[in-house]
Design a protein around this motif. Sequence first.
Motif, PDB file in Angstrom:
ATOM      1  N   ARG A 209      -2.523  15.210  -4.627  1.00 47.34           N
ATOM      2  CA  ARG A 209      -2.383  15.746  -3.270  1.00 47.34           C
ATOM      3  C   ARG A 209      -3.648  16.523  -2.887  1.00 47.34           C
ATOM      4  N   PRO A 210      -3.906  16.680  -1.597  1.00 52.51           N
ATOM      5  CA  PRO A 210      -5.067  17.472  -1.165  1.00 52.51           C
ATOM      6  C   PRO A 210      -5.051  18.898  -1.728  1.00 52.51           C
ATOM      7  N   GLY A 211      -3.876  19.472  -1.841  1.00 52.04           N
ATOM      8  CA  GLY A 211      -3.769  20.825  -2.402  1.00 52.04           C
ATOM      9  C   GLY A 211      -4.237  20.915  -3.839  1.00 52.04           C
ATOM     10  N   ASP A 212      -4.129  19.810  -4.564  1.00 53.78           N
ATOM     11  CA  ASP A 212      -4.611  19.789  -5.949  1.00 53.78           C
ATOM     12  C   ASP A 212      -6.131  19.951  -5.995  1.00 53.78           C
ATOM     13  N   ILE A 213      -6.808  19.408  -5.011  1.00 50.00           N
ATOM     14  CA  ILE A 213      -8.262  19.558  -4.937  1.00 50.00           C
ATOM     15  C   ILE A 213      -8.601  21.017  -4.643  1.00 50.00           C
ATOM     16  N   LEU A 214      -7.879  21.622  -3.712  1.00 53.53           N
ATOM     17  CA  LEU A 214      -8.129  23.026  -3.380  1.00 53.53           C
ATOM     18  C   LEU A 214      -7.911  23.932  -4.580  1.00 53.53           C
TER      19      LEU A 214
ATOM     20  N   MET B  30       0.834  -1.194   0.000  1.00 58.78           N
ATOM     21  CA  MET B  30       0.000   0.000   0.000  1.00 58.78           C
ATOM     22  C   MET B  30       0.874   1.250   0.000  1.00 58.78           C
ATOM     23  N   ILE B  31       0.434   2.224  -0.708  1.00 58.76           N
ATOM     24  CA  ILE B  31       1.158   3.486  -0.758  1.00 58.76           C
ATOM     25  C   ILE B  31       0.196   4.600  -0.353  1.00 58.76           C
ATOM     26  N   ALA B  32       0.574   5.373   0.649  1.00 59.45           N
ATOM     27  CA  ALA B  32      -0.306   6.424   1.155  1.00 59.45           C
ATOM     28  C   ALA B  32      -0.555   7.503   0.106  1.00 59.45           C
ATOM     29  N   TYR B  33       0.455   7.827  -0.660  1.00 67.45           N
ATOM     30  CA  TYR B  33       0.342   8.945  -1.592  1.00 67.45           C
ATOM     31  C   TYR B  33       0.128   8.481  -3.026  1.00 67.45           C
ATOM     32  N   GLN B  34      -0.854   7.623  -3.228  1.00 67.89           N
ATOM     33  CA  GLN B  34      -1.155   7.201  -4.591  1.00 67.89           C
ATOM     34  C   GLN B  34      -2.239   8.072  -5.221  1.00 67.89           C
ATOM     35  N   GLY B  35      -2.739   9.022  -4.486  1.00 69.11           N
ATOM     36  CA  GLY B  35      -3.749   9.925  -5.005  1.00 69.11           C
ATOM     37  C   GLY B  35      -5.155   9.418  -4.750  1.00 69.11           C
ATOM     38  N   TYR B  36      -6.119  10.243  -5.164  1.00 67.19           N
ATOM     39  CA  TYR B  36      -7.523   9.900  -4.958  1.00 67.19           C
ATOM     40  C   TYR B  36      -8.352  10.662  -5.981  1.00 67.19           C
ATOM     41  N   ALA B  37      -9.229   9.960  -6.665  1.00 69.15           N
ATOM     42  CA  ALA B  37     -10.171  10.558  -7.630  1.00 69.15           C
ATOM     43  C   ALA B  37      -9.468  11.439  -8.662  1.00 69.15           C
ATOM     44  N   GLY B  38      -8.288  11.023  -9.063  1.00 64.03           N
ATOM     45  CA  GLY B  38      -7.550  11.783 -10.070  1.00 64.03           C
ATOM     46  C   GLY B  38      -6.708  12.916  -9.515  1.00 64.03           C
ATOM     47  N   PHE B  39      -6.705  13.103  -8.217  1.00 59.68           N
ATOM     48  CA  PHE B  39      -5.906  14.153  -7.583  1.00 59.68           C
ATOM     49  C   PHE B  39      -4.734  13.508  -6.859  1.00 59.68           C
TER      50      PHE B  39
ATOM     51  N   GLN C 220      -0.551   9.070   8.324  1.00 56.02           N
ATOM     52  CA  GLN C 220      -0.815  10.109   9.326  1.00 56.02           C
ATOM     53  C   GLN C 220      -0.537  11.492   8.745  1.00 56.02           C
ATOM     54  N   LYS C 221       0.552  11.612   7.996  1.00 55.81           N
ATOM     55  CA  LYS C 221       0.878  12.899   7.368  1.00 55.81           C
ATOM     56  C   LYS C 221      -0.191  13.275   6.341  1.00 55.81           C
ATOM     57  N   LEU C 222      -0.638  12.301   5.577  1.00 58.17           N
ATOM     58  CA  LEU C 222      -1.687  12.557   4.594  1.00 58.17           C
ATOM     59  C   LEU C 222      -2.980  12.970   5.286  1.00 58.17           C
ATOM     60  N   THR C 223      -3.308  12.326   6.396  1.00 62.90           N
ATOM     61  CA  THR C 223      -4.500  12.692   7.159  1.00 62.90           C
ATOM     62  C   THR C 223      -4.407  14.142   7.629  1.00 62.90           C
TER      63      THR C 223
ATOM     64  N   THR D 195     -15.001  15.568  -1.503  1.00 67.91           N
ATOM     65  CA  THR D 195     -13.906  14.742  -2.021  1.00 67.91           C
ATOM     66  C   THR D 195     -12.833  14.542  -0.959  1.00 67.91           C
ATOM     67  N   LEU D 196     -12.475  15.610  -0.261  1.00 65.84           N
ATOM     68  CA  LEU D 196     -11.476  15.504   0.801  1.00 65.84           C
ATOM     69  C   LEU D 196     -11.955  14.596   1.930  1.00 65.84           C
ATOM     70  N   LEU D 197     -13.229  14.698   2.287  1.00 70.51           N
ATOM     71  CA  LEU D 197     -13.773  13.841   3.343  1.00 70.51           C
ATOM     72  C   LEU D 197     -13.763  12.371   2.926  1.00 70.51           C
ATOM     73  N   HIS D 198     -14.136  12.097   1.688  1.00 69.41           N
ATOM     74  CA  HIS D 198     -14.107  10.719   1.190  1.00 69.41           C
ATOM     75  C   HIS D 198     -12.679  10.172   1.215  1.00 69.41           C
ATOM     76  N   TRP D 199     -11.733  11.004   0.795  1.00 67.77           N
ATOM     77  CA  TRP D 199     -10.330  10.586   0.781  1.00 67.77           C
ATOM     78  C   TRP D 199      -9.859  10.300   2.199  1.00 67.77           C
ATOM     79  N   ARG D 200     -10.224  11.188   3.138  1.00 72.71           N
ATOM     80  CA  ARG D 200      -9.800  11.002   4.532  1.00 72.71           C
ATOM     81  C   ARG D 200     -10.387   9.714   5.113  1.00 72.71           C
ATOM     82  N   ARG D 201     -11.650   9.400   4.767  1.00 75.39           N
ATOM     83  CA  ARG D 201     -12.255   8.153   5.247  1.00 75.39           C
ATOM     84  C   ARG D 201     -11.538   6.936   4.657  1.00 75.39           C
ATOM     85  N   ALA D 202     -11.166   7.020   3.385  1.00 79.26           N
ATOM     86  CA  ALA D 202     -10.437   5.922   2.751  1.00 79.26           C
ATOM     87  C   ALA D 202      -9.091   5.712   3.440  1.00 79.26           C
ATOM     88  N   VAL D 203      -8.422   6.790   3.761  1.00 85.23           N
ATOM     89  CA  VAL D 203      -7.130   6.713   4.458  1.00 85.23           C
ATOM     90  C   VAL D 203      -7.317   6.083   5.837  1.00 85.23           C
ATOM     91  N   ALA D 204      -8.387   6.470   6.528  1.00 86.60           N
ATOM     92  CA  ALA D 204      -8.647   5.920   7.866  1.00 86.60           C
ATOM     93  C   ALA D 204      -8.885   4.414   7.810  1.00 86.60           C
TER      94      ALA D 204
END
Length: 87
Positions: A12-17, A1-10, A54-57, A30-39
């Motif tokens: 990093r979180p900053g890319d969503i912003l 598993m890799i924490a920083y594989q992205g989510y929904a085509g993004f 943890q850093k990604l969270t 989108t950020l909430l869904h990503w955070r739940r997936a990470v959890a």
Amino acid sequence: MIAYQGYAGFWRPGDILADKVLSDSQKAETLLHWRRAVARLAPLASAEEREAYQKLTMELSTALADIDNSAPTPHILPRRSLKSSQT
């Protein structure tokens, strides 16, 4: 598993912003869904990977706070009548 594989085509979180198409509510969702997936994934990761999760969270939480803080505040009218006074 890799924490920083992205989510929904993004990546990093900053890319969503920075996205110009999504509304603030879509960004937050989108950020909430990503955070739940990470959890859900973090407990299954190795100790080294858990630190990355943890850093990604933290990044996701910071991005969510940025959206919340950028929400427009209602305009407050002065305490006077809006009717024009004609005397």
